[in-house]
Design an enzyme around this catalytic site. Sequence first.
Site, PDB file in Angstrom:
ATOM      1  N   LYS A 225       0.821  -1.221   0.000  1.00 56.99           N
ATOM      2  CA  LYS A 225       0.000   0.000   0.000  1.00 56.99           C
ATOM      3  C   LYS A 225       0.851   1.265   0.000  1.00 56.99           C
ATOM      4  O   LYS A 225       2.042   1.229   0.290  1.00 56.99           O
ATOM      5  CB  LYS A 225      -0.973  -0.021   1.189  1.00 56.99           C
ATOM      6  CG  LYS A 225      -2.177  -0.921   0.869  1.00 56.99           C
ATOM      7  CD  LYS A 225      -3.327  -0.792   1.815  1.00 56.99           C
ATOM      8  CE  LYS A 225      -4.472  -1.676   1.310  1.00 56.99           C
ATOM      9  NZ  LYS A 225      -5.535  -1.844   2.288  1.00 56.99           N
ATOM     10  N   ARG A 260      -3.744  -9.997   4.599  1.00 54.30           N
ATOM     11  CA  ARG A 260      -4.145 -10.023   3.185  1.00 54.30           C
ATOM     12  C   ARG A 260      -2.977  -9.474   2.366  1.00 54.30           C
ATOM     13  O   ARG A 260      -2.644  -8.289   2.498  1.00 54.30           O
ATOM     14  CB  ARG A 260      -5.412  -9.171   3.016  1.00 54.30           C
ATOM     15  CG  ARG A 260      -5.941  -9.097   1.592  1.00 54.30           C
ATOM     16  CD  ARG A 260      -7.190  -8.220   1.554  1.00 54.30           C
ATOM     17  NE  ARG A 260      -7.694  -8.063   0.201  1.00 54.30           N
ATOM     18  CZ  ARG A 260      -7.225  -7.183  -0.666  1.00 54.30           C
ATOM     19  NH1 ARG A 260      -6.241  -6.374  -0.336  1.00 54.30           N
ATOM     20  NH2 ARG A 260      -7.750  -7.115  -1.879  1.00 54.30           N
TER      21      ARG A 260
HETATM   22  C1  7PM Z   1      -5.567   0.017  -5.474  1.00 53.85           C
HETATM   23  C2  7PM Z   1      -5.467   0.531  -4.196  1.00 53.85           C
HETATM   24  C3  7PM Z   1      -5.942  -1.285  -5.686  1.00 53.85           C
HETATM   25  C4  7PM Z   1      -5.803  -0.253  -3.116  1.00 53.85           C
HETATM   26  C5  7PM Z   1      -6.262  -2.068  -4.590  1.00 53.85           C
HETATM   27  C6  7PM Z   1      -6.216  -1.542  -3.326  1.00 53.85           C
HETATM   28  C7  7PM Z   1      -8.268  -4.183   1.489  1.00 53.85           C
HETATM   29  C8  7PM Z   1      -9.314  -4.937   0.983  1.00 53.85           C
HETATM   30  C9  7PM Z   1      -8.405  -3.785  -0.627  1.00 53.85           C
HETATM   31  C10 7PM Z   1      -7.970  -4.238   2.894  1.00 53.85           C
HETATM   32  C11 7PM Z   1      -9.777  -5.802   3.072  1.00 53.85           C
HETATM   33  C12 7PM Z   1      -5.419  -3.388  -2.021  1.00 53.85           C
HETATM   34  C13 7PM Z   1      -6.530  -2.360  -2.110  1.00 53.85           C
HETATM   35  N1  7PM Z   1      -7.699  -3.488   0.476  1.00 53.85           N
HETATM   36  N2  7PM Z   1     -10.068  -5.748   1.754  1.00 53.85           N
HETATM   37  N3  7PM Z   1      -9.391  -4.683  -0.332  1.00 53.85           N
HETATM   38  N4  7PM Z   1      -8.762  -5.065   3.637  1.00 53.85           N
HETATM   39  N5  7PM Z   1     -10.505  -6.582   3.893  1.00 53.85           N
HETATM   40  O1  7PM Z   1      -4.312  -2.943  -1.665  1.00 53.85           O
HETATM   41  O2  7PM Z   1      -7.080  -3.577   3.434  1.00 53.85           O
HETATM   42  O3  7PM Z   1      -5.593  -4.548  -2.362  1.00 53.85           O
HETATM   43  S1  7PM Z   1      -8.139  -3.116  -2.190  1.00 53.85           S
END
Ligand code: 7PM
Length: 285
Positions: A225, A260
């Site tokens: 992130k 995750r």
């Molecule tokens: C762009 C920026 C693409 C951020 C994807 C993301 C989470 C999640 C996501 C989390 C849970 C990523 C995020 N982040 N579900 N879905 N917790 N439960 O980094 O932190 O995958 S999307």
Amino acid sequence: MSAPKILDCAGKTLDLSQPQVMGILNLTPDSFSDGGRFTARDAAIKHAMQMIDEGAAIIDVGGESTRPGAQPVTAQQEMDRVIPLIETLAGEIPLPISVDTSKAEVMREAVSAGAGMINDVMALRDSGALEAAAEAAVPVCLMHMQGEPRTMQCNPHYDDVVDDVKTFLQQRLDACVASGIPQDRLIVDPGFGFGKTLPHNLALLDGLQNLDQLGVPLLVGISRKSMIGALLGERAVEERLYGSLAAAVMAAMKGSAILRVHDVQATVDALKIVSAVQAVNLVIK
Ligand code: 7PM
């Protein structure tokens, strides 16, 4: 009250007696032709198999709609994207599959297709989602987000970020229980990067152990992130592995049950060290 250690995910088991890895499944955008779609699904299955080999305990399949800055997509678009894949994966892999969605219809279809967990960045606040999740009868991850994906990074504010996130998650747990979802089927997630500045994200990671008091397992997503990128001097997303591992280890030490992540093997290795040290405390001396 202590958190449940084994979750039943539609007949597949998720053992939370030690920190586990949720592998994020890449969904390459489908091309227009059927041939292209076949290739995209093949690649996704191959990636899922690889994450299983590397030690993932659950695979998260997302339709992209919930990502920061994402444009809203319709339920139909989301289903076209994830349902066939969930159907195939559920039949082929022994691990539970979680579906990353906020939409009631997608939840229903995904669970019928074999998904064993709902991962909702909206914490079941969309219309019909509470009811759909209650009927689906699979574990649900409730994530904290301030605002909505399109605008949440514009000036987020908290009185006390750990307290505010905890209060929100407690309210969502209460709403779920009131809607007939038993507490032993719920997981919470502070939502790193979802309506949070870098200082907010750091305070949350520092204070993560406070969320354990909610009495349900904790899921954390920090992998690659922007907070990691920022701390490494605006590091490109593919160069964030070591920073992500440090964050995953810290989160596991502060009680996270599920991490995750994109980089499964590296995280599984790092978490083995945490598990071994945590197991020392379980031995009665
Ligand atoms: C762009 C920026 C693409 C951020 C994807 C993301 C989470 C999640 C996501 C989390 C849970 C990523 C995020 N982040 N579900 N879905 N917790 N439960 O980094 O932190 O995958 S999307």
